[in-house]
Scaffold this active site. Structure first.
Site, PDB file in Angstrom:
ATOM      1  N   HIS A   1      -7.848 -19.252  24.111  1.00 57.18           N
ATOM      2  CA  HIS A   1      -8.182 -17.814  23.300  1.00 57.18           C
ATOM      3  C   HIS A   1      -6.892 -17.056  23.636  1.00 57.18           C
ATOM      4  O   HIS A   1      -6.452 -17.080  24.510  1.00 57.18           O
ATOM      5  CB  HIS A   1      -8.851 -16.969  23.391  1.00 57.18           C
ATOM      6  CG  HIS A   1      -8.805 -16.290  22.380  1.00 57.18           C
ATOM      7  ND1 HIS A   1      -8.749 -15.206  22.030  1.00 57.18           N
ATOM      8  CD2 HIS A   1     -10.336 -16.658  21.101  1.00 57.18           C
ATOM      9  CE1 HIS A   1      -9.502 -14.160  20.922  1.00 57.18           C
ATOM     10  NE2 HIS A   1     -10.374 -15.023  20.357  1.00 57.18           N
TER      11      HIS A   1
ATOM     12  N   ASP B   1     -16.246 -20.833  19.493  1.00 60.21           N
ATOM     13  CA  ASP B   1     -16.243 -22.153  19.407  1.00 60.21           C
ATOM     14  C   ASP B   1     -16.921 -22.901  18.885  1.00 60.21           C
ATOM     15  O   ASP B   1     -17.605 -23.910  18.795  1.00 60.21           O
ATOM     16  CB  ASP B   1     -15.475 -22.639  18.029  1.00 60.21           C
ATOM     17  CG  ASP B   1     -14.429 -21.740  17.469  1.00 60.21           C
ATOM     18  OD1 ASP B   1     -13.314 -20.904  17.425  1.00 60.21           O
ATOM     19  OD2 ASP B   1     -15.228 -21.570  15.884  1.00 60.21           O
TER      20      ASP B   1
HETATM   21  C1  SDX Z   1     -10.748 -18.712  16.996  1.00 63.52           C
HETATM   22  O1  SDX Z   1      -8.173 -14.890  17.287  1.00 63.52           O
HETATM   23  C2  SDX Z   1      -9.102 -14.770  17.239  1.00 63.52           C
HETATM   24  O2  SDX Z   1      -9.532 -13.276  17.318  1.00 63.52           O
HETATM   25  C3  SDX Z   1      -9.824 -16.383  16.683  1.00 63.52           C
HETATM   26  C4  SDX Z   1     -11.041 -16.534  16.913  1.00 63.52           C
HETATM   27  C5  SDX Z   1     -11.493 -15.246  15.511  1.00 63.52           C
HETATM   28  O3  SDX Z   1     -12.943 -15.080  16.081  1.00 63.52           O
HETATM   29  O4  SDX Z   1     -10.804 -15.293  15.191  1.00 63.52           O
HETATM   30  O5  SDX Z   1     -11.167 -16.250  17.865  1.00 63.52           O
HETATM   31  C6  SDX Z   1     -11.150 -16.951  15.886  1.00 63.52           C
HETATM   32  O6  SDX Z   1      -9.589 -19.121  16.416  1.00 63.52           O
HETATM   33  C7  SDX Z   1     -11.204 -18.788  18.680  1.00 63.52           C
HETATM   34  C8  SDX Z   1     -10.037 -20.079  19.118  1.00 63.52           C
HETATM   35  C9  SDX Z   1     -10.566 -21.543  18.103  1.00 63.52           C
HETATM   36  N1  SDX Z   1      -9.777 -22.779  19.048  1.00 63.52           N
HETATM   37  C10 SDX Z   1      -9.445 -23.153  19.410  1.00 63.52           C
HETATM   38  O7  SDX Z   1     -10.566 -23.645  20.049  1.00 63.52           O
HETATM   39  C11 SDX Z   1      -8.914 -24.797  19.584  1.00 63.52           C
HETATM   40  C12 SDX Z   1      -8.537 -24.823  21.175  1.00 63.52           C
HETATM   41  N2  SDX Z   1      -8.064 -23.755  21.848  1.00 63.52           N
HETATM   42  C13 SDX Z   1      -6.197 -23.753  21.968  1.00 63.52           C
HETATM   43  O8  SDX Z   1      -5.400 -24.301  20.518  1.00 63.52           O
HETATM   44  C14 SDX Z   1      -5.251 -22.304  22.221  1.00 63.52           C
HETATM   45  O9  SDX Z   1      -6.621 -22.138  23.533  1.00 63.52           O
HETATM   46  C15 SDX Z   1      -6.127 -21.509  20.986  1.00 63.52           C
HETATM   47  C16 SDX Z   1      -4.948 -21.763  19.350  1.00 63.52           C
HETATM   48  C17 SDX Z   1      -6.926 -20.935  20.694  1.00 63.52           C
HETATM   49  C18 SDX Z   1      -4.742 -20.181  21.787  1.00 63.52           C
HETATM   50  O10 SDX Z   1      -3.604 -20.681  21.834  1.00 63.52           O
HETATM   51  P1  SDX Z   1      -2.663 -19.573  22.412  1.00 63.52           P
HETATM   52  O11 SDX Z   1      -2.742 -18.318  22.395  1.00 63.52           O
HETATM   53  O12 SDX Z   1      -0.895 -19.851  21.673  1.00 63.52           O
HETATM   54  O13 SDX Z   1      -2.105 -20.496  23.844  1.00 63.52           O
HETATM   55  P2  SDX Z   1      -1.178 -21.341  23.981  1.00 63.52           P
HETATM   56  O14 SDX Z   1      -1.399 -22.662  22.769  1.00 63.52           O
HETATM   57  O15 SDX Z   1       0.585 -20.994  24.362  1.00 63.52           O
HETATM   58  O16 SDX Z   1      -1.879 -22.144  25.494  1.00 63.52           O
HETATM   59  C19 SDX Z   1      -1.157 -21.767  26.720  1.00 63.52           C
HETATM   60  C20 SDX Z   1      -1.401 -22.777  28.357  1.00 63.52           C
HETATM   61  C21 SDX Z   1      -0.418 -23.774  27.097  1.00 63.52           C
HETATM   62  O17 SDX Z   1      -0.054 -24.956  28.587  1.00 63.52           O
HETATM   63  P3  SDX Z   1       0.916 -24.726  28.783  1.00 63.52           P
HETATM   64  O18 SDX Z   1       1.853 -24.671  28.333  1.00 63.52           O
HETATM   65  O19 SDX Z   1       1.113 -22.928  30.029  1.00 63.52           O
HETATM   66  O20 SDX Z   1       1.003 -26.038  30.288  1.00 63.52           O
HETATM   67  O21 SDX Z   1      -2.623 -23.370  28.046  1.00 63.52           O
HETATM   68  C22 SDX Z   1      -3.164 -24.322  27.420  1.00 63.52           C
HETATM   69  C23 SDX Z   1      -2.320 -24.805  26.896  1.00 63.52           C
HETATM   70  O22 SDX Z   1      -1.578 -26.376  26.538  1.00 63.52           O
HETATM   71  N3  SDX Z   1      -4.012 -24.521  26.420  1.00 63.52           N
HETATM   72  C24 SDX Z   1      -5.276 -25.753  26.343  1.00 63.52           C
HETATM   73  C25 SDX Z   1      -5.900 -25.407  25.614  1.00 63.52           C
HETATM   74  N4  SDX Z   1      -5.483 -23.670  25.094  1.00 63.52           N
HETATM   75  C26 SDX Z   1      -4.492 -23.934  25.843  1.00 63.52           C
HETATM   76  N5  SDX Z   1      -4.716 -26.630  27.093  1.00 63.52           N
HETATM   77  C27 SDX Z   1      -5.826 -27.243  27.376  1.00 63.52           C
HETATM   78  N6  SDX Z   1      -6.538 -26.796  26.162  1.00 63.52           N
HETATM   79  C28 SDX Z   1      -6.887 -26.308  25.096  1.00 63.52           C
HETATM   80  N7  SDX Z   1      -8.166 -25.583  24.458  1.00 63.52           N
END
Ligand code: SDX
Length: 430
Positions: A306, A363
């Site tokens: 998140h 989710d």
């Molecule tokens: C919602 O914003 C809100 O409030 C949203 C929400 C709402 O109520 O409106 O809460 C609803 O959208 C919840 C999120 C649902 N999405 C997912 O479940 C999709 C999977 N999650 C990721 O794609 C990610 O965690 C996000 C999109 C939710 C957040 O992305 P960020 O903040 O841009 O973080 P990032 O992608 O920069 O991740 C930081 C690190 C990275 O690794 P490094 O580059 O440091 O090596 O964490 C890793 C990412 O690769 N990472 C994950 C991951 N989420 C982040 N690795 C594997 N699986 C994941 N799910």
């Protein structure tokens, strides 16, 4: 909000920038005069460090896992209120009295139908049309049928909100019935907000639907938990589109489109698809964990991580508990629940996830409940939109009402393209 100052030194010059402190101690450096005083802008891809507005609606603390709507804790609201009550709270800023609640419910009943001409639209979507595309289209079209009710018509907020809250429920249910070729079931005055939705979804001329109290209670809880989340992607979209002076329905339609993304509200559908894939792969967790950790692989564990929460999403905790309760009450044994819990357990002892504060989010478990209710996977994000609607309307209204600070949203950029170059006529370009 109290004010102190930060000092910024650029090229030997010191600039004092006001510090703003919010109600909960959240702090911001006010950079509204930065460019005019320093010639500099800030750069913040994804707005990870940038506040777009001040708001009275929702407070969340990602480090502590706190989520409050208008000052009330999310778990208290989820356990003690109906979705209609919480919608009123978000919209009006106060929990309703019994009279106010009764009046709001009466408006929801009054506005439950959609114009019969809108029903013909469903006949012209392709059979496999995405329910999110249908929802966004139909909500935008509401403006054509109710041009006078666009949120800035001076109409009472409860009426404006009730019209949308009630009609989105009808549009969602009608789109499902059309997708399976079943006759439409119309809303009824004698049923609650959630009871009406379930009845419109599952009642049939050959077999009346029995509204199950546990299912209604769980659906209320799910919609409450999705009702607002401060400046997330879709809410920010509603605010940005609305800031151009676009009517409420069209702004909400844009929010629905943003929510559709698998990184945002679309994740609840992606989670089920991921769990089903693991199930088909004989629960080969290691394969999916490896893919998720591979920086060269775009696959991410859906439902994990998140932007704001760096600890357990408080909503996920409540949904996980409701998931177990509801499946037990409905006597549903879904192997995906066990797979989800095993996946969560594995990540809790894996440094990759622990080190990045990747926990289950709102989710991760919600789709397992929707499945148990009989809601099709491709409608899970529609359920998210139904829940989020009162939040979107509240933020749109807050932004439109901020006549002092409100202006069209227009971020700046840093240009990395070509320097000025001479034009080459077509016949000289080789
Ligand atoms: C919602 O914003 C809100 O409030 C949203 C929400 C709402 O109520 O409106 O809460 C609803 O959208 C919840 C999120 C649902 N999405 C997912 O479940 C999709 C999977 N999650 C990721 O794609 C990610 O965690 C996000 C999109 C939710 C957040 O992305 P960020 O903040 O841009 O973080 P990032 O992608 O920069 O991740 C930081 C690190 C990275 O690794 P490094 O580059 O440091 O090596 O964490 C890793 C990412 O690769 N990472 C994950 C991951 N989420 C982040 N690795 C594997 N699986 C994941 N799910």
């Amino acid at each position: 909000m109290s004010e102190k100052h930060a000092t910024l030194t650029i090229e030997g010059n010191n600039y004092r920038l006001p510090i703003i402190t919010g109600t909960a101690g959240d702090k911001a450096i006010d950079i509204r005069e930065l460019r005019s005083t320093t010639g500099y802008i800030t750069l913040d891809s994804g707005y990870m460090n940038t506040g777009s507005c001040s708001s009275d609606i929702t407070f969340l603390d990602g480090e502590k896992g706190i989520l409050n709507y208008r000052g009330y804790e999310i778990d208290v609201l989820a356990e003690n209120c109906s979705f209609v009550e919480v919608s009123y709270l978000l919209l009006m800023g106060e929990l309703p009295t019994q009279t106010q609640l009764n009046d709001f419910r009466a408006l929801l009943s009054r506005f439950a139908l959609i114009h019969e001409d809108m029903i013909h639209f469903f006949d012209h979507f392709p059979p496999n049309a995405s329910p999110m595309a249908i929802l966004s289209t139909m909500v935008n079209t509401l403006h054509n049928f109710y041009p006078e009710m666009t949120g800035d018509s001076g109409e009472d907020l409860p009426e404006i909100a009730a019209r949308l809250l009630s009609k989105i429920r009808t549009i969602a249910a009608f789109s499902y019935k059309k997708s399976i070729g079943h006759p439409l079931v119309y809303p009824r005055y004698d049923l609650s907000y959630c009871g009406n939705f379930l009845n419109m979804m599952f009642d049939k001329p050959v077999k009346p639907y029995v509204v199950h109290p546990q299912v209604v209670a769980t659906l209320n809880k799910l919609l409450i938990l999705h009702a607002d989340h401060e400046q997330n992607c879709s809410t920010s979209t509603v605010r940005l589109v609305g800031s151009a002076g676009v009517n409420l329905y069209t702004s909400i339609s844009a929010g629905i489109s943003a929510l559709w993304g698998p990184l945002h509200g679309g994740a609840n559908q992606a989670v089920i698809e991921m769990l089903e894939a693991i199930h088909q792969d004989n629960n080969d967790f290691e394969k999916y964990i490896k893919k998720a950790k591979d920086p060269n692989n775009p696959f991410r564990l859906s439902g994990f991580g998140h932007r704001v929460y760096k600890t357990f999403d408080p909503r996920a905790t409540i949904i996980k508990r409701a998931c177990k309760q509801t499946l037990k009450a409905l006597n549903v044994d879904d192997p995906l629940l066990e797979i989800a819990m095993q996946l969560e357990e594995i990540t809790r002892s894996d440094e990759y996830f622990v080190g990045r504060n990747l926990y289950p989010n709102v989710d991760f478990y919600s789709g397992i409940i929707y499945r148990a209710m009989g809601i099709p996977t491709d409608m899970f994000t529609v359920m998210f939109a139904m829940g989020r609607l009162p939040g979107w309307i509240s933020h749109w209204m807050e932004m439109m009402g901020d006549t002092k600070d409100r202006r069209i949203g227009r971020p700046r950029q840093i240009y990395r393209g070509h320097k000025k170059r001479d034009f080459v006529p077509l016949h000289e370009r080789g």
